[in-house]
Every structure is written in C-alpha cells, then in structure tokens.
Design a protein around this motif. Structure first.
Motif, PDB file in Angstrom:
ATOM      1  N   ILE A  19       0.857  -1.183   0.000  1.00  0.00           N
ATOM      2  CA  ILE A  19       0.000   0.000   0.000  1.00  0.00           C
ATOM      3  C   ILE A  19       0.894   1.233   0.000  1.00  0.00           C
ATOM      4  O   ILE A  19       1.699   1.431   0.914  1.00  0.00           O
ATOM      5  CB  ILE A  19      -0.955   0.016   1.211  1.00  0.00           C
ATOM      6  CG1 ILE A  19      -1.873  -1.209   1.161  1.00  0.00           C
ATOM      7  CG2 ILE A  19      -1.780   1.299   1.228  1.00  0.00           C
ATOM      8  CD1 ILE A  19      -2.893  -1.257   2.279  1.00  0.00           C
ATOM      9  N   LEU A  30      -6.420   2.296   5.332  1.00  0.00           N
ATOM     10  CA  LEU A  30      -6.774   1.261   4.359  1.00  0.00           C
ATOM     11  C   LEU A  30      -6.180  -0.080   4.769  1.00  0.00           C
ATOM     12  O   LEU A  30      -6.833  -1.125   4.595  1.00  0.00           O
ATOM     13  CB  LEU A  30      -6.285   1.655   2.967  1.00  0.00           C
ATOM     14  CG  LEU A  30      -6.574   0.647   1.858  1.00  0.00           C
ATOM     15  CD1 LEU A  30      -8.070   0.370   1.732  1.00  0.00           C
ATOM     16  CD2 LEU A  30      -6.011   1.131   0.516  1.00  0.00           C
ATOM     17  N   LEU A 152      -1.320  -1.215  -4.306  1.00  0.00           N
ATOM     18  CA  LEU A 152      -2.449  -0.296  -4.175  1.00  0.00           C
ATOM     19  C   LEU A 152      -1.891   1.096  -3.906  1.00  0.00           C
ATOM     20  O   LEU A 152      -1.151   1.290  -2.936  1.00  0.00           O
ATOM     21  CB  LEU A 152      -3.371  -0.722  -3.038  1.00  0.00           C
ATOM     22  CG  LEU A 152      -4.029  -2.099  -3.144  1.00  0.00           C
ATOM     23  CD1 LEU A 152      -4.905  -2.352  -1.917  1.00  0.00           C
ATOM     24  CD2 LEU A 152      -4.846  -2.217  -4.419  1.00  0.00           C
ATOM     25  N   LEU A 270      -6.200   4.319  -6.497  1.00  0.00           N
ATOM     26  CA  LEU A 270      -7.484   4.487  -5.826  1.00  0.00           C
ATOM     27  C   LEU A 270      -7.627   5.967  -5.477  1.00  0.00           C
ATOM     28  O   LEU A 270      -6.823   6.513  -4.716  1.00  0.00           O
ATOM     29  CB  LEU A 270      -7.542   3.629  -4.562  1.00  0.00           C
ATOM     30  CG  LEU A 270      -7.365   2.131  -4.847  1.00  0.00           C
ATOM     31  CD1 LEU A 270      -6.677   1.450  -3.692  1.00  0.00           C
ATOM     32  CD2 LEU A 270      -8.703   1.492  -5.153  1.00  0.00           C
ATOM     33  N   SER A 305     -10.625  -1.706  -3.387  1.00  0.00           N
ATOM     34  CA  SER A 305      -9.391  -2.340  -2.913  1.00  0.00           C
ATOM     35  C   SER A 305      -9.636  -3.797  -2.548  1.00  0.00           C
ATOM     36  O   SER A 305      -8.843  -4.687  -2.881  1.00  0.00           O
ATOM     37  CB  SER A 305      -8.837  -1.591  -1.699  1.00  0.00           C
ATOM     38  OG  SER A 305      -8.466  -0.280  -2.029  1.00  0.00           O
TER      39      SER A 305
END
Length: 315
Positions: A19, A30, A152, A270, A305
C-alpha cells in the motif's frame, strides 16, 4: 505413482500486498480496513522515520489501541541511537520479517510512504548505494520483482491533500506534538533527548528541525512574559514551515510513485479525493452535513481495494 516433477521449475514467489501513497493519504487506515476483511494479513511498516522508537505523535505512528489487534512489524522497533537505516538495511530486515510471516501461512502487507525503501524491498535486483529516484540517475526502474506483488496506490489531489495536511498538523499539535518536541529538543535534558546526539533518522522527522530552532531561541525552561508576542510569532512560523515541508514531502513522494509506475510497476490507483474533501469540509462553517466521509471512503477506496485484493489472493 507420480511423485512430482523431476526437475525444479521456476521459483514460486511469495505474495506481498503493498500500500503506497503520499503522507496523510490514508495508507494506515486502508491497511486496517483490509486486514479486518482478510484476517490473515500482517502489516510491515515501510516508513523510514516510523522505524525508530520515540516521537510517536510527531512521526504519526498508529497507537497500539488503534491497531485493532492486527500484528504490526518494524513500527517503532529500533533505537535511533543505533544509527540510520539505509534502503539496503531495510531490504535485509524487512525481507526476514516477510519470510517469517509467509512461513506462518499469513500474508504480509507492506505499508508506508518511503518509496526508496519499498523499491529496495521488492526489486529483484537492488544495488546498495544506488538511487533510482535521484535526478539524472541513468539506471531505469526494473519491473522485475522478488515477490508476487499487488500494489495499491491511495491518491488524493494535491489541492485537497494540502488542505488536509494543514488540518492534520493542527490536530497533531492539539494531541501533544508540541510538548513531545519540547522534551526531545530540551538542551538541559538527557542525551537521548538531545537532537544533536541522535543520528539523522529522528532528526529528519518533520517538526524536529523546525521546532529545534524555536526552542533554541525560546527554551521552555525560561519564560519571559515580555517576549510572549515574539514567541507566538516564532511558534506560528515554525508551524507554517512544518505545513509547507509536509506538503513538499507529499509532492516528492508522488513523484517517486509516478517514477515507479513509469518503470513498469502495476500500481492500482485508488482516488480518495472525495473522501478527503469531505474530511476537510467537516471543519468549515459551510459544511451542510452531507454524506459522511467514511461512507465515501468505504465506497470509493475500500470496496474497490477489497475486490482487487480478493482476486490477487485467489490467483
């Protein structure tokens, strides 16, 4: 009876969820959202300042009660007096942690904003001392990775992120950041609180150099009502510089992320801008109490996600 292949095939790479994002973009949130949906994740910190013990508010470490029981590794585990962590050091130490997690049949999740550490960790070939992010550096970013990675990238438009970072600095100060830095920068304190005695790791934390200058001029142990106006002006200037430096850090981090994506890393972006815009609006008079930011975050960041991660884990 068949007993398996007679010759060794290509090594199957361990899975690693990564991430990424600029400072303040919601990476930690997240990571916990995903760990609550996939309880076999363990989190490995890849923020170069949060590796060190101390200055928990200033470095914005996630407090233990807020980790929701999710195992966190390399978060505040190292004494800053032991010396600085290099990308090569991180590759070695984090590599051992990831191996331990996979050996327990869990899945490691690398979380943090230090992209030089992330690159050192996941690149198949890494040369210590090299810096692929340095301007004019000839070597290109290699897309060959030592793990089976899912990236991500939590992104927020710079205009909205700038507003949010300013709000976050104010909240950190309200939570005790000033007192924490006053103790750390106290020239009459123990050596462990003397910034000059601490290697560059914690001294590079945003907030330390800005308030070190302030405390040298206005030691907490010496209060003089006559200089209160000047002291207040110096305080406000230190806070302004902290906010500016935090935004500059975010811009540099985004630039590094774009370099990695340009080098062939498959980063799944994202867009969390709407959620952060709602967070900023919560503190403004014109806020009409519309859709809660957490609902936007869930719909636009967490749910996409989770779908990406589910496919990644099933591959």
């Amino acid at each position: 009876m068949a007993t398996g292949p007679t010759s060794a095939g290509p090594r199957r790479k361990d899975k690693l969820l990564v991430i990424m994002g600029a400072t303040g973009a919601g990476k930690s949130r997240l990571s916990l959202d995903l760990a609550s949906r996939f309880p076999f994740f363990e989190i490995v910190n890849s923020d170069k300042i949060q590796l060190y013990r101390g200055l928990d508010i200033t470095t914005n470490k996630l407090p233990l009660p807020e980790r929701l029981g999710v195992p966190h590794h390399l978060l505040g585990e190292f004494d800053p007096l032991d010396g600085d962590f290099t990308p090569a050091d991180f590759r070695a130490v984090a590599g051992q942690v990831v191996s331990g997690i996979t050996n327990r049949r869990k899945v490691p999740m690398l979380v943090g904003g230090s992209n030089s550490f992330i690159h050192a960790m996941v690149a198949e070939r890494f040369e210590p001392g090299s810096n692929v992010f340095e301007p004019g550096f000839d070597a290109s970013v290699s897309a060959e990775l030592r793990y089976n990675c899912c990236f991500l990238w939590v992104d927020v438009s710079m205009a909205v992120l700038t507003e949010y970072l300013s709000k976050r600095v104010d909240e950190m100060l309200d939570s005790g950041m000033f007192d924490e830095l006053a103790e750390f920068c106290d020239p009459d304190g123990q050596d462990k609180h003397d910034p000059a005695a601490v290697p560059t790791g914690l001294r590079k934390a945003i907030g330390v150099p800005e308030f070190t200058r302030y405390f040298k001029k206005y030691p907490q142990s010496k209060r003089d009502e006559d200089d209160d106006r000047e002291r207040r002006g110096a305080y406000e200037e230190a806070v302004r510089v902290i906010k500016d430096n935090t935004c500059q850090l975010a811009k540099r981090q985004i630039g590094k992320i774009l370099r990695l994506r340009g080098g062939g890393w498959d980063l799944r972006r994202l867009d969390a801008t709407d959620a952060f815009r709602a967070v900023v609006a919560m503190s403004t008079p014109e806020n009409d109490g519309g859709e809660r930011w957490s609902e936007i975050w869930e719909r636009q960041v967490v749910e996409p996600s989770a779908k990406i991660v589910k496919r990644f884990l099933e591959e």
